[in-house]
Design an enzyme around this catalytic site. Sequence first.
Site, PDB file in Angstrom:
ATOM      1  N   TYR A   1      -8.422  26.736  16.552  1.00  0.00           N
ATOM      2  CA  TYR A   1      -7.984  28.150  15.877  1.00  0.00           C
ATOM      3  C   TYR A   1      -7.351  27.986  14.409  1.00  0.00           C
ATOM      4  CZ  TYR A   1      -4.714  32.134  15.568  1.00  0.00           C
ATOM      5  OH  TYR A   1      -3.991  33.430  15.184  1.00  0.00           O
TER       6      TYR A   1
ATOM      7  N   GLY B   1      -1.542  44.727  20.051  1.00  0.00           N
ATOM      8  CA  GLY B   1      -0.803  43.966  19.233  1.00  0.00           C
ATOM      9  C   GLY B   1      -0.697  44.360  17.937  1.00  0.00           C
ATOM     10  N   ILE B   2      -0.833  43.398  16.927  1.00  0.00           N
ATOM     11  CA  ILE B   2      -0.900  43.577  15.526  1.00  0.00           C
ATOM     12  C   ILE B   2      -1.811  44.850  15.096  1.00  0.00           C
ATOM     13  CG2 ILE B   2      -0.932  42.789  13.100  1.00  0.00           C
ATOM     14  CD1 ILE B   2       0.196  40.079  14.392  1.00  0.00           C
ATOM     15  N   GLY B   3      -2.943  44.430  15.579  1.00  0.00           N
ATOM     16  CA  GLY B   3      -3.896  45.790  15.102  1.00  0.00           C
ATOM     17  C   GLY B   3      -3.833  46.846  15.687  1.00  0.00           C
TER      18      GLY B   3
ATOM     19  N   SER C   1      -3.049  33.555   9.994  1.00  0.00           N
ATOM     20  CA  SER C   1      -1.819  32.984  10.923  1.00  0.00           C
ATOM     21  C   SER C   1      -1.257  31.805  10.013  1.00  0.00           C
ATOM     22  CB  SER C   1      -2.350  32.665  12.157  1.00  0.00           C
ATOM     23  OG  SER C   1      -1.302  31.970  12.800  1.00  0.00           O
TER      24      SER C   1
ATOM     25  N   THR D   1     -10.341  46.034  12.868  1.00  0.00           N
ATOM     26  CA  THR D   1     -10.961  45.372  13.997  1.00  0.00           C
ATOM     27  C   THR D   1      -9.871  44.871  14.969  1.00  0.00           C
ATOM     28  OG1 THR D   1     -11.129  43.211  12.871  1.00  0.00           O
ATOM     29  CG2 THR D   1     -12.747  44.641  12.456  1.00  0.00           C
TER      30      THR D   1
ATOM     31  N   THR E   1      -6.886  47.843  19.213  1.00  0.00           N
ATOM     32  CA  THR E   1      -6.237  48.756  20.137  1.00  0.00           C
ATOM     33  C   THR E   1      -4.958  47.992  20.970  1.00  0.00           C
ATOM     34  OG1 THR E   1      -7.648  47.347  21.900  1.00  0.00           O
ATOM     35  CG2 THR E   1      -8.583  49.613  20.961  1.00  0.00           C
TER      36      THR E   1
END
Length: 265
Positions: free
Chosen positions: A156, A24-26, A142, A19, A22
């Site tokens: 967050y 950064g980390i993903g 995180s 998920t 598309t």
Amino acid sequence: MSDQQLQGRDLEGKIALVTGGTKGIGKAITARLLSAGATVVVTARNEPEEVDNSYHFIAADLSKADEVAKVATEISNKFGGVDILINNMGANTFPGGGFSALNDEHWYQALEVNLLSSVRLDRALLPKMLEKKSGVIIHISSTSGQFPIWESTMAYSAAKSALNTYSKSLADEAGPHGIRVNTVSPGLTKTEAMSSFLTDLAGQAGITFEEMTQKLFDRVGGVPLGRMAEPEETAELVYFLVSPKGSYITGANYFIDGGNFPVVK
């Protein structure tokens, strides 16, 4: 094919869902799983800027329950389920300034994006794993989940802390059935989202991007390695955890923060 080549493609035949895959980390995780031979499904709210036919893309806003159901149905119909689930979706797009800057809607959004999207997707896809008595789930959390900064990450951090607790609970429940569940908690990482975050904070404070970056490093107590992580470094850890190499690891939370975290974990 040599043993070394086979080890490099040790996710052949596996179906993986990433998920937020598309950027950064993903995006880095998606690339790493593809290189290991997995068939990868990627979700994001918007179509990627460049068409990539190496993976199957589903546009979805997973903060909405009906969108999670849509993704689960498409995966079930097309692939029969997943072997690897990477819950990477998350965002810190909420106002800074502490408790008085956050209203109920901000708190609800923080929980929907950073906790409930994973809870709902697990609930939709885990039953097929249980039927097969195998599967791996990774929750991307995180360091903020255990090291909150009230000025900028209050909602967050609270949501990610809840995700950590949920992930450990799910690992305990699913482990006896052959399902491994782990958490990966990146620290400061060089992504588009981090750049936008720092740009917004710099604008609010009336300072330069470079000055705000240094202030953030100072605020978290410094990073012994002296830099932010590259997304590919976190992707390599995730690959290890979902691969056969990590077959005895479950219920853990791995911090990848360049040595930043100020206490023994």
